[in-house]
Design an enzyme around this catalytic site. Structure first.
Site, mmCIF file in Angstrom:
data_model
loop_
_atom_site.group_PDB
_atom_site.id
_atom_site.type_symbol
_atom_site.label_atom_id
_atom_site.label_comp_id
_atom_site.label_asym_id
_atom_site.label_seq_id
_atom_site.Cartn_x
_atom_site.Cartn_y
_atom_site.Cartn_z
ATOM 1 N N CYS A 124 7.245 19.698 -23.607
ATOM 2 C CA CYS A 124 6.713 20.181 -24.887
ATOM 3 C C CYS A 124 7.800 20.193 -25.964
ATOM 4 O O CYS A 124 8.899 20.708 -25.737
ATOM 5 C CB CYS A 124 6.158 21.591 -24.690
ATOM 6 S SG CYS A 124 5.581 22.345 -26.220
ATOM 7 N N SER A 143 -2.618 26.983 -18.848
ATOM 8 C CA SER A 143 -1.879 25.738 -18.637
ATOM 9 C C SER A 143 -1.397 25.661 -17.199
ATOM 10 O O SER A 143 -0.445 26.339 -16.828
ATOM 11 C CB SER A 143 -0.684 25.693 -19.593
ATOM 12 O OG SER A 143 -1.150 25.592 -20.911
ATOM 13 N N GLU A 202 3.528 25.540 -37.945
ATOM 14 C CA GLU A 202 2.541 24.502 -38.226
ATOM 15 C C GLU A 202 1.157 24.885 -37.723
ATOM 16 O O GLU A 202 1.018 25.603 -36.740
ATOM 17 C CB GLU A 202 2.976 23.188 -37.562
ATOM 18 C CG GLU A 202 4.247 22.642 -38.181
ATOM 19 C CD GLU A 202 4.651 21.288 -37.631
ATOM 20 O OE1 GLU A 202 5.016 20.427 -38.438
ATOM 21 O OE2 GLU A 202 4.623 21.096 -36.410
ATOM 22 N N CYS A 242 -6.149 24.392 -35.179
ATOM 23 C CA CYS A 242 -5.204 24.792 -34.133
ATOM 24 C C CYS A 242 -4.095 25.594 -34.800
ATOM 25 O O CYS A 242 -3.454 25.109 -35.735
ATOM 26 C CB CYS A 242 -4.659 23.516 -33.480
ATOM 27 S SG CYS A 242 -3.344 23.828 -32.314
ATOM 28 N N CYS A 300 8.669 24.801 -21.490
ATOM 29 C CA CYS A 300 7.966 23.766 -20.726
ATOM 30 C C CYS A 300 8.650 22.412 -20.970
ATOM 31 O O CYS A 300 8.932 22.045 -22.116
ATOM 32 C CB CYS A 300 6.490 23.711 -21.094
ATOM 33 S SG CYS A 300 5.653 25.257 -20.694
ATOM 34 N N ASN A 325 1.395 13.697 -24.760
ATOM 35 C CA ASN A 325 1.703 13.180 -26.093
ATOM 36 C C ASN A 325 3.213 13.028 -26.217
ATOM 37 O O ASN A 325 3.935 14.016 -26.112
ATOM 38 C CB ASN A 325 1.196 14.152 -27.172
ATOM 39 C CG ASN A 325 -0.317 14.257 -27.136
ATOM 40 O OD1 ASN A 325 -1.026 13.259 -27.151
ATOM 41 N ND2 ASN A 325 -0.821 15.487 -27.039
ATOM 42 N N CYS A 360 -1.140 18.018 -29.286
ATOM 43 C CA CYS A 360 -0.666 19.113 -28.432
ATOM 44 C C CYS A 360 0.800 18.936 -28.070
ATOM 45 O O CYS A 360 1.201 17.876 -27.612
ATOM 46 C CB CYS A 360 -1.423 19.112 -27.105
ATOM 47 S SG CYS A 360 -3.049 19.747 -27.254
ATOM 48 N N CYS A 368 9.170 28.772 -29.282
ATOM 49 C CA CYS A 368 8.566 29.262 -28.043
ATOM 50 C C CYS A 368 9.666 29.465 -27.018
ATOM 51 O O CYS A 368 10.648 28.723 -26.992
ATOM 52 C CB CYS A 368 7.551 28.236 -27.523
ATOM 53 S SG CYS A 368 6.645 28.815 -26.067
#
Ligand code: SAH
Length: 380
Positions: A143, A240, A111, A129, A140, A316, A359, A136
Site C-alpha cells: 500500500c 482486509s 485525499e 472514498c 501494509c 494497483n 485503492c 497510516c
C-alpha cells in the site's frame, strides 16, 4: 455565562466559548450543537436547525440560515467557524474518477476520490472514498499510503468535511450514492472520530447516505470490531484479509502479528451483524504471493460458516515495490474456485489508476518524498 454550565453539558468543550480559539462547527453532532446553543442562551431547537444547515444544506456562511435570528447569526459568526477543507488540487482520470487533495488547517493534506459507478441499468452513480488519517501506521507491504507512515488522526470534522466539500463539487441534482471509508488511514485506529463521522453522515437529517450505503474498511483491528459494529449498527464492514495463512498475511499485513487469522475470524464470527448484512473480506491479488488455486481453497475453508463475501482487488501498482498484479484470467479462475467452494466472490473494478486514485494509491506526495514515517503501529 456561569461556570456550572460546564458540568451540565460535559460533551461540548464549553471552554472554547471563553477562549480566543474559534469553534469549528463541522464535526459537531446534534447533541453538541444543541448544548452549544443552550449555552449561548438559545433554545435547543436552534441546535437542530444548525445541524440541518451544516450537513443537509452544506452552507459555508451564516447568512443563508434564514430561520435563525440575525442577532444570533452575528453572535455565532463572532465565535464559530463553518469552514471545511480547502481544495488544494483536483485531478481527473480518463474514466471520470476524480481525486481531491485537501489542505487541512495545519497544512497537512489528505485525499478523497469520487468514483463513477454504473448500476445494472447503466445509470451513473457517484461513490465517494474518504480518508480517516493523514498517512497510516499499519504498514501494509503493498500500500502506498503506508509508505508515508502515520502523520496524524483526522478529526470527525475533517472526515465529514471531505464529504461536504466533495458534495459541493457535484453537479446540480447529483448526490453520493455510496460512501466508503477506504482512503488513507485505518478507521479503527481513529475509532471515536470515525464513529462520530459515520453517525453524522448517516443521520436522517444530514442528507448524507443511508447506513446500508456506507462501508468502513479495516485492516482487522480485532479488539475494536465488536465495539464498532455495536456503535454504528447497519453500516457495512469490510475486513482486509489478503491471505489465507498466517505466514503470508504476516508479511503483507503486519497487524497479523498482533491478531492472527484465527483471532480475527473468531472475532468476525461473533460480531453482532445486522441480519441483512454480510462482512466483506477484501483480498488484494498479488501475483505469485497469494493468488494460487491452493490459496483460494484455503481461503474458502477459512471462511466456512461465515456469512460473508469476498471482494478480490487486483493490486494497483505504484513505483518502488516488487509486487505484480495477476492477469484478469487468473483472477477470474481464483474467483471461480471460491464460487465453486460456496464462497460468494466478486472482483473490484479498479478506477482512477492513471491518476493514482485507486485503492492503496493515495498519499501526500510531499510527505512521501520526505519519507517521514513516524510508526505508531505498536500503540494500537
Ligand atoms: N486501512 C483500511 C483501508 C485501506 S484502503 C484497510 O486496511 O482496510 C482499502 C483497501 O485497499 C484495503 O483492503 C487495502 O488493503 C487495499 N489496498 C491497499 N493498497 C492497495 C493497492 N496498491 N492495490 C489494491 N488494493 C490495495
Amino acid at each position: 455565562m456561569k461556570q456550572d454550565v460546564k458540568s451540565k453539558y460535559p460533551k461540548v468543550q464549553v471552554g472554547c466559548l471563553f477562549s480566543s480559539q474559534p469553534i469549528y462547527l463541522v464535526g459537531m453532532d446534534e447533541e453538541e450543537l444543541v448544548s452549544l446553543c443552550e449555552e449561548m442562551g438559545e433554545p435547543p431547537y436552534r441546535g437542530r436547525q444548525i445541524f440541518s444547515w451544516l450537513y443537509d444544506h452544506g452552507v459555508s456562511e451564516f447568512s443563508p440560515m434564514t430561520n435563525i435570528p440575525k442577532s444570533f447569526r452575528s453572535k455565532l459568526g463572532r465565535t464559530a467557524r463553518l469552514e471545511t477543507l480547502e481544495l488544494d488540487r483536483a485531478t481527473k482520470s480518463a474514466d471520470e474518477t476524480e481525486k481531491y487533495l485537501w489542505r487541512l488547517r495545519d497544512g497537512a493534506r489528505v485525499e478523497s476520490v469520487r468514483i463513477p459507478m454504473r448500476n445494472v441499468h447503466g445509470v451513473k452513480r457517484w461513490s465517494l472514498c474518504i480518508s480517516t488519517q493523514v498517512g497510516c501506521a499499519m504498514g501494509c507491504a503493498f500500500c502506498l499510503t503506508a509508505k508515508m507512515g502515520f502523520v496524524r488522526q483526522l478529526t470527525a470534522g475533517e472526515i465529514v468535511g471531505q464529504f461536504l466539500a466533495a458534495r459541493s463539487l457535484l453537479a446540480e441534482g447529483e448526490r453520493f450514492h455510496n460512501v466508503v471509508f477506504m482512503g488513507m488511514g485505518e478507521p479503527l485506529d481513529n475509532f471515536d472520530a470515525t464513529v462520530k463521522a459515520v453517525r453524522i453522515l448517516t443521520h436522517q437529517r444530514a442528507n448524507g447516505v443511508s447506513p446500508r450505503r456506507l462501508t468502513v474498511s479495516t485492516v482487522g483491528v480485532a479488539s475494536r470490531l465488536k465495539d464498532f459494529v455495536s456503535a454504528v449498527p447497519g453500516v457495512g464492514l469490510a475486513v482486509s484479509l489478503h491471505a489465507a495463512d498466517d505466514e503470508t498475511r504476516g508479511k503483507l499485513v503486519p497487524v497479523n502479528r498482533k491478531w492472527n487469522l484465527r483471532a480475527l475470524l473468531d472475532e468476525c464470527r461473533a460480531l453482532p451483524m445486522d441480519e441483512r448484512r454480510r462482512i466483506t473480506f477484501e483480498y488484494v491479488m498479488l501475483r505469485g504471493v497469494n493468488d494460487s488455486k491452493g490459496d483460494a481453497r484455503k481461503l474458502s475453508r477459512l471462511l466456512e460458516g461465515l456469512k460473508c463475501k469476498v471482494n478480490l482487488i487486483p493490486w494497483n501498482p505504484f513505483p518502488g515495490v516488487a509486487f505484480e498484479r495477476p492477469d484478469d484470467e487468473h483472477i477470474e479462475e481464483f474467483r471461480q474456485t471460491l464460487l465453486s467452494a460456496g464462497v460468494f466472490a466478486s472482483t473490484r473494478i479498479s478506477k482512477g489508476g492513471d491518476i493514482l486514485a485507486a485503492c492503496g494509491q493515495l498519499a501526500d506526495a510531499r510527505r512521501l518524498a520526505r519519507g517521514s514515517a513516524e510508526k505508531k503501529f505498536n500503540s494500537i
